[in-house]
Design a protein around this motif. Sequence first.
Motif, mmCIF file in Angstrom:
data_model
loop_
_atom_site.group_PDB
_atom_site.id
_atom_site.type_symbol
_atom_site.label_atom_id
_atom_site.label_comp_id
_atom_site.label_asym_id
_atom_site.label_seq_id
_atom_site.Cartn_x
_atom_site.Cartn_y
_atom_site.Cartn_z
ATOM 1 N N GLN A 77 0.663 -1.173 0.095
ATOM 2 C CA GLN A 77 0.308 -0.118 -0.281
ATOM 3 C C GLN A 77 1.266 1.162 0.182
ATOM 4 O O GLN A 77 2.003 1.120 0.770
ATOM 5 N N GLY A 78 0.808 2.259 -0.761
ATOM 6 C CA GLY A 78 1.191 3.614 -1.093
ATOM 7 C C GLY A 78 2.276 3.865 -2.017
ATOM 8 O O GLY A 78 1.737 3.419 -3.248
ATOM 9 N N ASN A 79 3.072 4.165 -2.113
ATOM 10 C CA ASN A 79 3.865 4.658 -2.680
ATOM 11 C C ASN A 79 5.149 3.319 -2.957
ATOM 12 O O ASN A 79 5.907 3.445 -2.568
ATOM 13 N N ALA A 80 4.997 2.730 -4.121
ATOM 14 C CA ALA A 80 6.178 1.559 -4.638
ATOM 15 C C ALA A 80 7.221 2.142 -5.180
ATOM 16 O O ALA A 80 7.862 1.244 -4.729
ATOM 17 N N ASP A 81 7.426 3.150 -5.703
ATOM 18 C CA ASP A 81 8.555 4.069 -5.442
ATOM 19 C C ASP A 81 9.397 4.244 -4.732
ATOM 20 O O ASP A 81 10.316 3.850 -4.814
ATOM 21 N N ALA A 82 8.909 4.348 -3.527
ATOM 22 C CA ALA A 82 10.154 4.160 -2.560
ATOM 23 C C ALA A 82 11.014 2.748 -1.614
ATOM 24 O O ALA A 82 11.501 2.944 -1.333
ATOM 25 N N LEU A 83 10.130 1.704 -2.837
ATOM 26 C CA LEU A 83 11.150 0.939 -2.106
ATOM 27 C C LEU A 83 12.453 0.879 -3.890
ATOM 28 O O LEU A 83 13.286 -0.060 -3.289
ATOM 29 N N LEU A 84 12.355 1.700 -3.987
ATOM 30 C CA LEU A 84 13.924 1.915 -5.189
ATOM 31 C C LEU A 84 14.523 2.616 -4.691
ATOM 32 O O LEU A 84 15.732 2.883 -4.973
ATOM 33 N N GLN A 85 14.224 3.983 -3.508
ATOM 34 C CA GLN A 85 15.209 4.063 -2.664
ATOM 35 C C GLN A 85 16.432 3.810 -2.091
ATOM 36 O O GLN A 85 16.008 2.808 -0.993
ATOM 37 N N ALA A 86 17.075 4.787 -1.145
ATOM 38 C CA ALA A 86 17.745 4.303 -0.230
ATOM 39 C C ALA A 86 17.313 4.136 1.012
ATOM 40 O O ALA A 86 16.628 4.849 0.949
ATOM 41 N N GLN A 87 17.616 2.841 1.685
ATOM 42 C CA GLN A 87 16.729 2.596 3.222
ATOM 43 C C GLN A 87 18.065 2.776 3.565
ATOM 44 O O GLN A 87 19.139 1.444 3.869
ATOM 45 N N ILE A 88 17.592 2.545 5.546
ATOM 46 C CA ILE A 88 18.396 2.596 5.998
ATOM 47 C C ILE A 88 17.703 2.100 6.953
ATOM 48 O O ILE A 88 16.112 2.802 7.245
ATOM 49 N N ALA A 89 17.761 0.698 7.581
ATOM 50 C CA ALA A 89 16.696 0.071 9.387
ATOM 51 C C ALA A 89 16.850 0.602 10.132
ATOM 52 O O ALA A 89 18.402 0.649 10.661
ATOM 53 N N ILE A 90 16.745 0.832 10.706
ATOM 54 C CA ILE A 90 16.566 1.270 12.606
ATOM 55 C C ILE A 90 15.431 0.509 13.719
ATOM 56 O O ILE A 90 13.810 0.592 12.778
ATOM 57 N N VAL A 91 16.198 -0.718 13.862
ATOM 58 C CA VAL A 91 14.846 -1.717 15.352
ATOM 59 C C VAL A 91 15.865 -1.292 16.231
ATOM 60 O O VAL A 91 16.585 -1.127 16.255
ATOM 61 N N GLY A 92 14.507 -1.827 17.354
ATOM 62 C CA GLY A 92 15.144 -2.007 18.707
ATOM 63 C C GLY A 92 14.032 -2.884 19.401
ATOM 64 O O GLY A 92 13.159 -3.249 18.758
ATOM 65 N N SER A 93 14.270 -2.449 21.087
ATOM 66 C CA SER A 93 13.350 -2.716 21.575
ATOM 67 C C SER A 93 11.651 -2.658 21.369
ATOM 68 O O SER A 93 11.994 -1.686 20.611
ATOM 69 N N ARG A 94 11.133 -3.682 21.614
ATOM 70 C CA ARG A 94 9.272 -2.768 22.125
ATOM 71 C C ARG A 94 9.098 -2.501 23.237
ATOM 72 O O ARG A 94 7.743 -1.312 23.151
ATOM 73 N N LYS A 95 10.303 -2.197 24.142
ATOM 74 C CA LYS A 95 9.694 -1.547 25.636
ATOM 75 C C LYS A 95 11.343 -0.751 25.519
ATOM 76 O O LYS A 95 11.971 -1.134 26.895
ATOM 77 N N PRO A 96 11.094 0.358 25.285
ATOM 78 C CA PRO A 96 12.692 1.552 24.852
ATOM 79 C C PRO A 96 12.399 2.101 26.455
ATOM 80 O O PRO A 96 11.453 2.071 26.605
ATOM 81 N N SER A 97 13.705 2.122 26.411
ATOM 82 C CA SER A 97 13.843 3.424 28.161
ATOM 83 C C SER A 97 13.927 4.721 27.686
ATOM 84 O O SER A 97 13.204 4.930 25.419
ATOM 85 N N HIS A 98 12.954 5.838 27.320
ATOM 86 C CA HIS A 98 12.805 7.242 27.025
ATOM 87 C C HIS A 98 14.156 7.389 26.087
ATOM 88 O O HIS A 98 13.947 8.291 24.678
ATOM 89 N N HIS A 99 15.496 7.522 27.305
ATOM 90 C CA HIS A 99 16.696 7.944 26.274
ATOM 91 C C HIS A 99 16.688 6.524 24.500
ATOM 92 O O HIS A 99 16.427 7.580 23.718
ATOM 93 N N GLY A 100 16.282 5.546 24.820
ATOM 94 C CA GLY A 100 16.586 5.357 23.629
ATOM 95 C C GLY A 100 15.415 5.541 21.962
ATOM 96 O O GLY A 100 16.237 5.340 21.295
ATOM 97 N N ARG A 101 14.105 5.622 22.953
ATOM 98 C CA ARG A 101 12.886 6.209 22.396
ATOM 99 C C ARG A 101 13.302 7.405 21.283
ATOM 100 O O ARG A 101 13.155 7.774 20.167
ATOM 101 N N GLN A 102 14.371 8.370 22.572
ATOM 102 C CA GLN A 102 14.757 9.763 21.463
ATOM 103 C C GLN A 102 15.621 9.312 20.674
ATOM 104 O O GLN A 102 15.578 10.276 19.503
ATOM 105 N N VAL A 103 16.767 8.546 20.844
ATOM 106 C CA VAL A 103 17.491 8.334 20.364
ATOM 107 C C VAL A 103 17.453 7.855 19.066
ATOM 108 O O VAL A 103 17.875 8.242 17.642
ATOM 109 N N ALA A 104 16.470 6.844 19.255
ATOM 110 C CA ALA A 104 15.776 6.362 17.292
ATOM 111 C C ALA A 104 15.375 7.469 16.916
ATOM 112 O O ALA A 104 15.150 7.602 15.258
ATOM 113 N N TYR A 105 14.085 7.974 17.791
ATOM 114 C CA TYR A 105 13.626 9.472 16.468
ATOM 115 C C TYR A 105 14.437 10.166 16.028
ATOM 116 O O TYR A 105 14.418 11.049 14.464
#
Length: 379
Positions: free
Chosen positions: A112-140
């Motif tokens: 769903q959405g913009n298929a062309d986005a899949l052709l773009q340069a991507q970087i994955a950001i992953v981590g805990s489902r229950k992060p600390s406030h610090h971890g959430r802010q860093v990811a953001y």
Amino acid sequence: MLNTLSSEQLDTLTLWFLVQHSISSFNKIRHHYPYLAQAILPSQVETWRSLGIHANHLKRLQDFHQIDVQKQFQRCIERVKQFSDFILIDTDANYPQQLQPYADKPPILFGQGNADALLQAQIAIVGSRKPSHHGRQVAYDFAFYLSEQGFYINSGLAQGIDEAAHRAALQHKRTIAVMGTGLDQTYPSQHQTLRHNIIENGGTVITEFLPDTPPLQHHFPRRNRIVSGLSLGVIVAEATLKSGSLLTAQWAAEQGKTIFAIPGHIYSEQHQGCHQLIRDGATLIDHPQQVIEDLALATQWQSLQNSLPKEAPSSEPTRIPEHLIALYNQLDWVGQDLDSLSIQLKQDVSILTSHLMELELLGLSTQQSGMFVRCRNSK
């Protein structure tokens, strides 16, 4: 919403339905038959058996033309059309080129959405489902910076770090969510609004799973291989030793991707997973610019960004003309010469030169020292 399916899409979808998302069975069958339409005939049960296809899949082929199974399949087709804006099969020109090298690539993607986005340069950001406030802010913060630089941020729509990364990249309309369910549902359900915002703001939501596929535990490692496979590198923002994010990092390592880990307090359980990744060879980072530098994209990427006009956050990506998608998909951020492109795409140099000029006029590619380089896709 899709109105029609091509015959190739329908054949791929039929086999995917029969083998119930089994990539090994799908590939065994596909490699045996010149056309998938032959593979799904009821007369092929014994051939499937000789290929070592699982008994459950043999039974599904045997029963496929029964009235109740046909009704079930027709419902599947209707729900695919209802919930998909696009379908990509791995023989399509606009199927993500970065997934092609992998034997376990999904043969079909529902999106769903913009298929062309899949052709773009991507970087994955992953981590805990229950992060600390610090971890959430860093990811953001990392997602905000990298999306501002032109990268799409790829993650799994989960709670915690995934959510923070998606929300930050949404500010620049550059995020992609990979789901572990069918498109007819959202997991977790409280991310329905986030998912809608991704789709409405130039992003993409994709899955390899058919409609009515629930969020089963073993689906998420499968989702993670797509998250890492699509990406130039994977950032683990915060993770415990038992975090599923370490599985994503494992997939990334097997795929030859660069793994980045953000360190934290030495006494915090929330950061022990990242520290373990660093001990195992992941790259320690404390600023998102280091990701660009360590991916060896600094010179090419930054020079391209600096040569392009700064766009307002509300701008939409340029639509890539259909006849240029295969070429754009083949380009990368390091550079390829004309002869290599001609061999890869099986196109005459004269036609290729014309198409490269079109891409350059659209701001989608440029030439540096005789090498043709992809540009970020924005107006």
